[in-house]
Design a protein around this motif. Structure first.
Motif, mmCIF file in Angstrom:
data_model
loop_
_atom_site.group_PDB
_atom_site.id
_atom_site.type_symbol
_atom_site.label_atom_id
_atom_site.label_comp_id
_atom_site.label_asym_id
_atom_site.label_seq_id
_atom_site.Cartn_x
_atom_site.Cartn_y
_atom_site.Cartn_z
ATOM 1 N N TYR A 1 0.774 -1.215 0.023
ATOM 2 C CA TYR A 1 -0.014 0.126 0.081
ATOM 3 C C TYR A 1 0.853 1.236 -0.208
ATOM 4 C CZ TYR A 1 -3.867 -3.229 1.244
ATOM 5 O OH TYR A 1 -4.870 -4.196 1.453
ATOM 6 N N TYR A 2 1.931 1.154 0.800
ATOM 7 C CA TYR A 2 2.825 2.409 0.962
ATOM 8 C C TYR A 2 4.263 2.127 0.950
ATOM 9 C CZ TYR A 2 3.884 7.113 2.906
ATOM 10 O OH TYR A 2 4.448 8.431 2.994
ATOM 11 N N SER A 3 5.064 2.496 -0.185
ATOM 12 C CA SER A 3 6.104 1.982 -0.334
ATOM 13 C C SER A 3 7.253 2.455 0.474
ATOM 14 C CB SER A 3 6.665 2.517 -1.806
ATOM 15 O OG SER A 3 6.896 3.693 -2.038
ATOM 16 N N HIS B 1 2.890 4.634 21.298
ATOM 17 C CA HIS B 1 2.824 3.281 21.759
ATOM 18 C C HIS B 1 1.372 2.840 22.160
ATOM 19 C CE1 HIS B 1 2.591 0.365 25.084
ATOM 20 N NE2 HIS B 1 3.851 -0.198 24.190
ATOM 21 N N PHE B 2 0.938 1.673 21.824
ATOM 22 C CA PHE B 2 -0.318 1.299 22.359
ATOM 23 C C PHE B 2 -0.443 -0.198 22.654
ATOM 24 C CE2 PHE B 2 -0.765 4.435 18.879
ATOM 25 C CZ PHE B 2 -1.416 5.340 19.505
ATOM 26 N N ALA B 3 -1.335 -0.481 23.389
ATOM 27 C CA ALA B 3 -1.320 -1.597 24.120
ATOM 28 C C ALA B 3 -1.984 -2.771 23.610
ATOM 29 C CB ALA B 3 -1.870 -1.660 25.708
ATOM 30 N N LYS B 4 -3.138 -2.629 22.849
ATOM 31 C CA LYS B 4 -4.005 -3.316 22.377
ATOM 32 C C LYS B 4 -3.430 -3.841 21.138
ATOM 33 C CE LYS B 4 -7.002 -3.624 25.532
ATOM 34 N NZ LYS B 4 -8.458 -3.152 25.530
ATOM 35 N N ARG B 5 -3.709 -5.183 20.481
ATOM 36 C CA ARG B 5 -3.165 -5.652 19.436
ATOM 37 C C ARG B 5 -4.276 -5.904 18.391
ATOM 38 N NH1 ARG B 5 1.865 -8.355 20.052
ATOM 39 N NH2 ARG B 5 2.717 -8.432 22.256
ATOM 40 N N SER B 6 -5.558 -5.641 18.379
ATOM 41 C CA SER B 6 -6.318 -5.699 17.575
ATOM 42 C C SER B 6 -6.214 -4.782 16.187
ATOM 43 C CB SER B 6 -7.880 -5.607 18.198
ATOM 44 O OG SER B 6 -8.836 -5.673 17.267
ATOM 45 N N PRO B 7 -6.429 -5.251 15.150
ATOM 46 C CA PRO B 7 -6.304 -4.363 13.999
ATOM 47 C C PRO B 7 -7.335 -3.424 13.910
ATOM 48 C CG PRO B 7 -6.425 -6.805 13.203
ATOM 49 C CD PRO B 7 -6.470 -6.664 14.774
ATOM 50 N N LYS B 8 -8.409 -3.493 14.738
ATOM 51 C CA LYS B 8 -9.395 -2.512 14.689
ATOM 52 C C LYS B 8 -9.180 -1.178 15.155
ATOM 53 C CE LYS B 8 -11.959 -3.914 18.974
ATOM 54 N NZ LYS B 8 -13.160 -4.340 19.461
ATOM 55 N N TYR B 9 -7.998 -0.958 15.827
ATOM 56 C CA TYR B 9 -7.515 0.220 16.496
ATOM 57 C C TYR B 9 -6.388 1.014 15.685
ATOM 58 C CZ TYR B 9 -9.728 -1.705 20.781
ATOM 59 O OH TYR B 9 -10.696 -2.342 21.367
ATOM 60 N N TRP B 10 -6.109 0.196 14.703
ATOM 61 C CA TRP B 10 -4.988 0.623 13.653
ATOM 62 C C TRP B 10 -5.320 1.669 12.889
ATOM 63 C CZ3 TRP B 10 0.244 -0.996 12.715
ATOM 64 C CH2 TRP B 10 0.828 -1.755 13.680
ATOM 65 N N GLN B 11 -6.667 2.068 12.513
ATOM 66 C CA GLN B 11 -7.162 3.182 11.545
ATOM 67 C C GLN B 11 -7.091 4.334 12.684
ATOM 68 O OE1 GLN B 11 -10.911 2.596 9.486
ATOM 69 N NE2 GLN B 11 -11.017 4.875 8.931
ATOM 70 N N ALA B 12 -7.453 4.116 13.816
ATOM 71 C CA ALA B 12 -7.561 5.351 14.646
ATOM 72 C C ALA B 12 -6.028 5.650 15.199
ATOM 73 C CB ALA B 12 -8.232 5.058 16.009
ATOM 74 N N ARG B 13 -5.161 4.742 15.259
ATOM 75 C CA ARG B 13 -3.855 4.962 15.217
ATOM 76 C C ARG B 13 -3.150 5.925 14.281
ATOM 77 N NH1 ARG B 13 0.143 0.054 16.905
ATOM 78 N NH2 ARG B 13 -1.096 -1.247 18.288
ATOM 79 N N THR B 14 -3.599 5.676 13.069
ATOM 80 C CA THR B 14 -3.297 6.168 11.857
ATOM 81 C C THR B 14 -3.679 7.615 11.707
ATOM 82 O OG1 THR B 14 -2.913 3.787 10.938
ATOM 83 C CG2 THR B 14 -2.737 5.764 9.281
ATOM 84 N N SER C 1 -3.893 -2.791 5.971
ATOM 85 C CA SER C 1 -5.065 -2.265 5.118
ATOM 86 C C SER C 1 -5.663 -0.979 6.039
ATOM 87 C CB SER C 1 -5.945 -3.208 4.864
ATOM 88 O OG SER C 1 -6.571 -3.597 6.030
ATOM 89 N N GLN C 2 -5.363 -1.212 7.424
ATOM 90 C CA GLN C 2 -5.883 -0.196 8.199
ATOM 91 C C GLN C 2 -5.051 1.143 8.525
ATOM 92 O OE1 GLN C 2 -9.074 -0.318 9.472
ATOM 93 N NE2 GLN C 2 -9.361 -1.757 8.208
ATOM 94 N N SER C 3 -3.789 1.108 7.913
ATOM 95 C CA SER C 3 -2.656 1.940 8.339
ATOM 96 C C SER C 3 -2.178 2.411 7.076
ATOM 97 C CB SER C 3 -1.719 1.559 9.447
ATOM 98 O OG SER C 3 -1.137 0.341 9.024
ATOM 99 N N ALA C 4 -1.165 1.513 6.236
ATOM 100 C CA ALA C 4 -0.682 1.886 5.252
ATOM 101 C C ALA C 4 -1.411 2.385 4.152
ATOM 102 C CB ALA C 4 0.636 0.681 4.724
ATOM 103 N N LYS C 5 -2.622 1.924 4.189
ATOM 104 C CA LYS C 5 -3.299 2.423 2.970
ATOM 105 C C LYS C 5 -3.833 3.670 2.981
ATOM 106 C CE LYS C 5 -7.599 0.720 0.254
ATOM 107 N NZ LYS C 5 -8.099 2.318 0.239
ATOM 108 N N LEU C 6 -4.001 3.904 4.594
ATOM 109 C CA LEU C 6 -4.270 5.453 4.796
ATOM 110 C C LEU C 6 -3.246 6.341 4.807
ATOM 111 C CD1 LEU C 6 -6.376 4.929 8.072
ATOM 112 C CD2 LEU C 6 -7.310 5.032 5.595
ATOM 113 N N PHE C 7 -2.190 6.011 4.906
ATOM 114 C CA PHE C 7 -0.810 6.829 4.411
ATOM 115 C C PHE C 7 -0.966 7.033 2.785
ATOM 116 C CE2 PHE C 7 0.667 6.607 8.616
ATOM 117 C CZ PHE C 7 1.697 7.357 8.829
#
Length: 410
Positions: A44-46, A187-200, A251-257
């Motif tokens: 998604y993001y080189s 830094h974030f504690a939870k491993r679920s991908p569902k939080y990665w969009q909010a991280r990004t 897909s929840q982070s690099a794609k947004l970048f």
């Protein structure tokens, strides 16, 4: 890549050379995980890179693989900094996180071109003094950012991005002649991908503010670690984890970048700090069965290993028992326990199947927080053997009494 198959002959040979218990490393699996994770994000993001979490597993061979593939070292202590330097990592490829730092060593890293991520206003004041005393040297500074991503965790790390201290540090760097804001990190504690969009999205919002308000343009945006690695279904089900892949995070982070920086040639690098995601399934722990007994109707199988060796508590870790070549018999609902004098040092509850003295317990997914967190409790730690391909290589010798006690005065 499949793990190397284990059998009685191989384990007896290894046990004869390295003792009744040992770790089996497969560095090729680690390398494959690293390249797969990288490819998932670069799809998604080189402009992507990994800063490998040393605290997860700092075996020198593994960190050297990361270095050879162009990855960075993410360290959180001067000990881990020394590991990176000893392993041949250049200072400019080292990022120092953590809430407390040895500032003498942090100064050395900064003056050598490495990055120190500031965690508090107190660290900022000390680094500002270093900058003022070394005006002819550009210092690569990062800021640890603390913001809500809806995961229910109030992290203790970094600056509240809505607080005064965060603004103070940004203003100070903006007017400094030789402090360069090269990195924003979280830094974030939870491993679920569902939080990665909010991280990004949170990190991109901070980046936009830092650029527009202070004219600072970090080269790297680091959204931390916390990625589930590959694991057997038995472990995944006990942890309550869906069948998650590297692509679910990308897909929840690099794609947004990619969408945010589309058409920009000077966009920043996206960094992540995985540990378990690439190290988790590259190691197994092997422990020989030493005794079998009955206690008030309960079968107790004792092995020369413990929870301290595998860092998995409250679950039945993925395990198989391999015939050691002696007499075996069937047990029902047995507890397989460790060698320590702790009542709940139980490696497997409710095991039903064949077992015998001299059999080998083989516990999978021991690459994360095992050897790095094993204390010198009751026994020193065991050898680490790399069995990638057809080779057998000693990565770490079994610890001895002298290894642990040479710093004491008798």
């Amino acid at each position: 890549m499949m793990q190397r198959a284990l059998d009685t002959e191989l384990l007896n040979n290894l046990s004869g050379k390295y003792g009744s218990s040992f770790y089996l490393l497969e560095s090729e699996i680690f390398e494959k995980n690293y390249t797969e994770l990288t490819a998932s994000f670069k799809k998604y993001y080189s402009k992507f890179n990994i800063a490998y979490s040393y605290k997860t597993n700092y075996i020198p061979k593994l960190v050297q693989i990361v270095n050879s593939l162009g990855g960075f070292a993410e360290v959180v202590s001067d000990m881990e900094l020394e590991i990176a330097l000893k392993a041949g990592v250049k200072a400019e490829h080292i990022i120092w996180n953590g809430p407390i730092k040895n500032m003498l060593k942090a100064k050395e890293l900064l003056l050598a071109g490495g990055t120190v991520n500031i965690d508090s206003i107190y660290e900022y004041e000390k680094i500002k003094d270093i900058a003022e005393a070394n005006r002819d040297c550009i210092l690569n500074i990062g800021i640890r950012c603390n913001y809500d991503v809806g995961d229910g965790v109030l992290s203790r790390f970094g600056f509240d991005v809505d607080g005064n201290d965060f603004e103070t540090v940004l203003r100070g760097i903006a007017v400094s002649k030789n402090m360069k804001l090269i990195n924003l990190q979280a830094h974030f504690a939870k491993r679920s991908p569902k939080y990665w969009q909010a991280r990004t999205m949170g990190m991109l919002k901070i980046y936009e503010k830092v650029l527009k308000k202070y004219g600072l343009k970090p080269e790297r945006l680091d959204i931390g670690g916390g990625i589930y690695g590959k694991m057997p279904d038995s472990l995944r089900m006990q942890l309550g984890v869906d069948n998650i892949s590297y692509h679910d995070y990308a897909s929840q982070s690099a794609k947004l970048f990619a969408d945010y920086f589309e058409g920009q040639t000077d966009s920043p690098y996206l960094f992540i700090e995985p540990g378990s995601a690439i190290a988790g399934d590259c190691m197994r722990f092997v422990s020989k069965v030493e005794t079998i007994k009955q206690v008030r109707g309960k079968t107790i199988v004792t092995a020369l290993g413990s929870q301290k060796n595998i860092s998995m508590t409250g679950i039945n870790p993925p395990m198989e028992i391999i015939d050691g070549g002696g007499e075996r018999f069937y047990v029902e609902e047995a507890d397989i326990v460790g060698f320590t004098c702790i009542e709940d040092d139980i490696l497997q509850r409710g095991y039903s199947g064949k077992v015998g003295i001299g059999d080998y317990l083989v516990i999978q997914n021991c690459g994360s927080y095992s050897v790095v967190m094993k204390p010198p409790f009751i026994l020193p730690n065991f050898a680490i053997i790399d069995i990638s391909g057809d080779k057998v290589q000693v990565i770490k010798n079994a610890e001895s009494f002298a290894d642990l006690f040479h710093t004491y005065s008798f």
